[in-house]
Design a protein around this motif. Structure first.
Motif, short mmCIF file in Angstrom:
data_model
loop_
_atom_site.label_atom_id
_atom_site.label_comp_id
_atom_site.label_asym_id
_atom_site.label_seq_id
_atom_site.Cartn_x
_atom_site.Cartn_y
_atom_site.Cartn_z
N PRO A 16 0.81 -1.23 0.00
CA PRO A 16 0.00 0.00 0.00
C PRO A 16 0.84 1.28 0.00
N LEU A 17 2.14 1.14 0.29
CA LEU A 17 2.99 2.32 0.45
C LEU A 17 4.17 2.32 -0.53
N LEU A 18 3.93 1.77 -1.71
CA LEU A 18 4.98 1.76 -2.72
C LEU A 18 5.14 3.14 -3.35
N PRO A 19 6.36 3.48 -3.76
CA PRO A 19 6.54 4.74 -4.50
C PRO A 19 5.94 4.64 -5.88
N ASP A 20 5.75 5.78 -6.53
CA ASP A 20 5.27 5.79 -7.91
C ASP A 20 6.31 5.21 -8.86
N SER A 21 7.57 5.48 -8.55
CA SER A 21 8.66 4.99 -9.39
C SER A 21 9.93 4.88 -8.57
N VAL A 22 10.91 4.19 -9.14
CA VAL A 22 12.24 4.15 -8.55
C VAL A 22 13.27 4.38 -9.65
N THR A 23 14.40 4.91 -9.25
CA THR A 23 15.53 4.99 -10.17
C THR A 23 16.35 3.72 -10.02
N LEU A 24 16.80 3.18 -11.16
CA LEU A 24 17.54 1.92 -11.18
C LEU A 24 18.73 2.08 -12.11
N ASN A 25 19.94 2.05 -11.54
CA ASN A 25 21.15 2.23 -12.33
C ASN A 25 21.48 0.94 -13.07
N LEU A 26 21.45 0.98 -14.39
CA LEU A 26 21.56 -0.23 -15.17
C LEU A 26 22.96 -0.84 -15.16
N HIS A 27 23.97 -0.06 -14.80
CA HIS A 27 25.32 -0.62 -14.74
C HIS A 27 25.55 -1.42 -13.46
N GLU A 28 24.64 -1.33 -12.50
CA GLU A 28 24.83 -2.00 -11.22
C GLU A 28 24.41 -3.47 -11.30
N ALA A 29 25.12 -4.31 -10.57
CA ALA A 29 24.81 -5.74 -10.55
C ALA A 29 23.37 -5.96 -10.07
N GLY A 30 22.68 -6.87 -10.72
CA GLY A 30 21.32 -7.22 -10.32
C GLY A 30 20.25 -6.29 -10.84
N SER A 31 20.60 -5.35 -11.69
CA SER A 31 19.61 -4.34 -12.12
C SER A 31 18.49 -4.96 -12.97
N VAL A 32 18.81 -5.89 -13.83
CA VAL A 32 17.78 -6.46 -14.70
C VAL A 32 16.79 -7.29 -13.88
N ASP A 33 17.29 -8.09 -12.95
CA ASP A 33 16.40 -8.87 -12.09
C ASP A 33 15.50 -7.95 -11.26
N LEU A 34 16.08 -6.87 -10.75
CA LEU A 34 15.28 -5.95 -9.94
C LEU A 34 14.22 -5.26 -10.80
N ALA A 35 14.55 -4.97 -12.04
CA ALA A 35 13.57 -4.35 -12.95
C ALA A 35 12.36 -5.27 -13.15
N HIS A 36 12.61 -6.55 -13.29
CA HIS A 36 11.50 -7.50 -13.45
C HIS A 36 10.63 -7.53 -12.19
N LEU A 37 11.26 -7.52 -11.02
CA LEU A 37 10.51 -7.50 -9.77
C LEU A 37 9.64 -6.26 -9.69
N LEU A 38 10.20 -5.10 -10.03
CA LEU A 38 9.47 -3.84 -9.94
C LEU A 38 8.30 -3.82 -10.93
N GLU A 39 8.51 -4.40 -12.11
CA GLU A 39 7.40 -4.49 -13.07
C GLU A 39 6.27 -5.35 -12.49
N ASP A 40 6.64 -6.45 -11.85
CA ASP A 40 5.63 -7.31 -11.23
C ASP A 40 4.87 -6.58 -10.13
N ARG A 41 5.58 -5.67 -9.45
CA ARG A 41 4.97 -4.94 -8.35
C ARG A 41 4.30 -3.65 -8.82
N ARG A 42 4.31 -3.42 -10.12
CA ARG A 42 3.69 -2.26 -10.75
C ARG A 42 4.28 -0.94 -10.25
#
Length: 241
Positions: free
Chosen positions: A100-126
């Protein structure tokens, strides 16, 4: 042309007299920057000791206050490894953010390790992803993965203005060739913050400014606070309109 106020970043408490750290300070500062012309705020959550944190309870406390007491504008949070250096623990923490308290968006640095996996999680969490692209190589990751993003943050980290401009232009050229359609935001840090903002204004890109990016106005004087930085950026945007 959006203006996003980046309120604190990874700067240490006390780095600037008006740097907002506590929840109350961040809520008050959010109101001030919106009154000065910002359309959204970007925040690095802080624990009670002032350190960056992605812990669920820290994020929930901040988001609850911003939703109930802050201005009615989109809120973006960081997922930078500066806030949690272990990419797997970062993934776990974000996964446990209260829905219920998720932000509207997050910044995700694509050069950082794990960024692609985290992007998928965030998409799932809308939760919208704003892709932090510091290099041409990071832009290639965005293109190759076909990652769904709400914005591309072109963030040259070079110290010299000419080097930063060269890097930004190379990134933007690649995005153009790949037909990446997401809105773009161009911004620099410290000495490059205002030159990059002026380039963004000239190109019609979204703008970002705040104490995370610079503590000074274009003439070199120390800015009084985030609102002063935003007000100056808004005046540059209005003059170019």
């Amino acid at each position: 042309m959006r203006i996003v106020a980046c309120l604190n970043g990874d700067r240490r408490p006390g780095a600037h007299p008006a740097l907002p750290v506590s929840v109350d300070q961040l809520v008050a500062d959010a109101h001030a920057v919106v009154a000065a012309g910002a359309d959204a705020v970007h925040v690095h959550p802080r624990d009670p000791g002032g350190a960056e944190s992605l812990e669920p309870q820290v994020v929930a406390s901040l988001m609850e206050a911003l939703r109930s007491e802050g201005p009615d504008v989109p809120v973006s949070l960081t997922t930078s490894l500066s806030a949690e250096s272990d990419p797997w623990r970062r993934y776990d923490l974000v996964q446990r953010w209260a829905s219920p308290l998720l932000p509207d968006s997050v910044t995700l640095n694509l050069h950082e390790a794990g960024s692609v996996d985290l992007a998928h999680l965030l998409e799932d969490r809308r939760v919208d992803v704003e892709a932090g692209v510091w290099t041409v190589e990071a832009a290639r990751i965005l293109v190759a993965t076909k990652m769904r993003v709400s914005a591309v943050l072109v963030e040259p980290t070079q110290v010299a203005v000419e080097d930063a401009e060269r890097n930004a232009n190379a990134i933007l050229s690649l995005l153009d060739r790949a037909r990446v359609g997401a809105p773009r935001m161009l911004h620099g840090t410290d000495a490059t913050a205002w030159p990059m903002l002026e380039a963004a204004v000239a190109s019609g890109h979204d703008l970002r400014i705040g104490l995370e990016d610079t503590m000074r106005l274009p003439d070199g004087t120390e800015a009084y606070d985030n609102a002063a930085l935003v007000a100056h950026a808004a005046s540059l945007a209005a003059a170019a309109a």
